[in-house]
Scaffold this motif. Sequence first.
Motif, PDB file in Angstrom:
ATOM      1  N   TRP A   1      12.166  -8.571   8.084  1.00  0.00           N
ATOM      2  CA  TRP A   1      11.321  -9.627   7.566  1.00  0.00           C
ATOM      3  C   TRP A   1      10.528  -9.126   6.363  1.00  0.00           C
ATOM      4  CZ3 TRP A   1       5.843 -10.834   9.136  1.00  0.00           C
ATOM      5  CH2 TRP A   1       5.437 -12.055   8.656  1.00  0.00           C
ATOM      6  N   ALA A   2       9.959  -7.925   6.458  1.00  0.00           N
ATOM      7  CA  ALA A   2       9.192  -7.342   5.356  1.00  0.00           C
ATOM      8  C   ALA A   2      10.094  -7.084   4.155  1.00  0.00           C
ATOM      9  CB  ALA A   2       8.524  -6.055   5.810  1.00  0.00           C
ATOM     10  N   ALA A   3      11.308  -6.592   4.400  1.00  0.00           N
ATOM     11  CA  ALA A   3      12.239  -6.323   3.297  1.00  0.00           C
ATOM     12  C   ALA A   3      12.623  -7.629   2.602  1.00  0.00           C
ATOM     13  CB  ALA A   3      13.485  -5.608   3.816  1.00  0.00           C
ATOM     14  N   ARG A   4      12.809  -8.685   3.366  1.00  0.00           N
ATOM     15  CA  ARG A   4      13.152  -9.991   2.778  1.00  0.00           C
ATOM     16  C   ARG A   4      11.997 -10.517   1.922  1.00  0.00           C
ATOM     17  NH1 ARG A   4      14.361 -12.865   7.340  1.00  0.00           N
ATOM     18  NH2 ARG A   4      16.396 -11.886   7.346  1.00  0.00           N
ATOM     19  N   ARG A   5      10.768 -10.363   2.419  1.00  0.00           N
ATOM     20  CA  ARG A   5       9.597 -10.804   1.635  1.00  0.00           C
ATOM     21  C   ARG A   5       9.468 -10.007   0.344  1.00  0.00           C
ATOM     22  NH1 ARG A   5       4.483 -10.501   5.373  1.00  0.00           N
ATOM     23  NH2 ARG A   5       4.763  -8.496   4.445  1.00  0.00           N
ATOM     24  N   LYS A   6       9.704  -8.705   0.429  1.00  0.00           N
ATOM     25  CA  LYS A   6       9.616  -7.853  -0.755  1.00  0.00           C
ATOM     26  C   LYS A   6      10.678  -8.236  -1.781  1.00  0.00           C
ATOM     27  CE  LYS A   6       9.531  -2.972  -1.987  1.00  0.00           C
ATOM     28  NZ  LYS A   6       9.661  -1.591  -1.497  1.00  0.00           N
ATOM     29  N   ALA A   7      11.888  -8.533  -1.324  1.00  0.00           N
ATOM     30  CA  ALA A   7      12.961  -8.925  -2.241  1.00  0.00           C
ATOM     31  C   ALA A   7      12.640 -10.250  -2.916  1.00  0.00           C
ATOM     32  CB  ALA A   7      14.274  -9.019  -1.476  1.00  0.00           C
ATOM     33  N   LYS A   8      12.082 -11.186  -2.157  1.00  0.00           N
ATOM     34  CA  LYS A   8      11.712 -12.476  -2.747  1.00  0.00           C
ATOM     35  C   LYS A   8      10.615 -12.295  -3.789  1.00  0.00           C
ATOM     36  CE  LYS A   8      12.972 -15.632   0.946  1.00  0.00           C
ATOM     37  NZ  LYS A   8      12.482 -16.592   1.934  1.00  0.00           N
ATOM     38  N   ARG A   9       9.643 -11.447  -3.508  1.00  0.00           N
ATOM     39  CA  ARG A   9       8.563 -11.178  -4.465  1.00  0.00           C
ATOM     40  C   ARG A   9       9.110 -10.569  -5.747  1.00  0.00           C
ATOM     41  NH1 ARG A   9       5.193  -7.518  -1.632  1.00  0.00           N
ATOM     42  NH2 ARG A   9       5.414  -8.616   0.311  1.00  0.00           N
ATOM     43  N   LYS A  10      10.062  -9.642  -5.600  1.00  0.00           N
ATOM     44  CA  LYS A  10      10.658  -9.014  -6.786  1.00  0.00           C
ATOM     45  C   LYS A  10      11.418 -10.027  -7.617  1.00  0.00           C
ATOM     46  CE  LYS A  10      11.273  -4.177  -5.657  1.00  0.00           C
ATOM     47  NZ  LYS A  10      12.257  -3.108  -5.470  1.00  0.00           N
ATOM     48  N   MET A  11      12.125 -10.941  -6.942  1.00  0.00           N
ATOM     49  CA  MET A  11      12.878 -11.957  -7.676  1.00  0.00           C
ATOM     50  C   MET A  11      11.949 -12.886  -8.445  1.00  0.00           C
ATOM     51  SD  MET A  11      16.000 -12.964  -5.132  1.00  0.00           S
ATOM     52  CE  MET A  11      16.444 -14.351  -6.137  1.00  0.00           C
ATOM     53  N   LYS A  12      10.812 -13.237  -7.857  1.00  0.00           N
ATOM     54  CA  LYS A  12       9.855 -14.119  -8.528  1.00  0.00           C
ATOM     55  C   LYS A  12       9.186 -13.413  -9.699  1.00  0.00           C
ATOM     56  CE  LYS A  12       8.652 -17.170  -4.712  1.00  0.00           C
ATOM     57  NZ  LYS A  12       7.599 -17.583  -3.778  1.00  0.00           N
ATOM     58  N   ALA A  13       8.903 -12.120  -9.555  1.00  0.00           N
ATOM     59  CA  ALA A  13       8.184 -11.372 -10.586  1.00  0.00           C
ATOM     60  C   ALA A  13       9.078 -11.024 -11.768  1.00  0.00           C
ATOM     61  CB  ALA A  13       7.596 -10.102  -9.991  1.00  0.00           C
TER      62      ALA A  13
END
Length: 93
Positions: free
Chosen positions: A65-77
């Motif tokens: 779950w944390a890895a998925r959130r981090k990947a989504k944040r990177k994609m947005k940034a």
Amino acid sequence: MYKLLLSLLLVILTLADPGPAFAEPEISSAATTEASVEAGSVPRPNYKRYKGRKKHRKPGFFRRWAARRKAKRKMKAAPRKGVITVDPPTRNK
């Protein structure tokens, strides 16, 4: 059914007399083992506990779950990349 059999087995084992089951040690064998222990003691190796193959183990729910959130944040940034259009290929004449 299994609990009943287990409880009966435990009752039988507690009522059994453990005295005859134990053998008395021989004096001559005790002397030889003491002499061999005193003659040369070999240190025992320390073994590490096996913790499994961590590389191939699937991470737990919270780590995924944390890895998925981090990947989504990177994609947005990350800045959006423009679309490159290319002319269609032409045949040689």
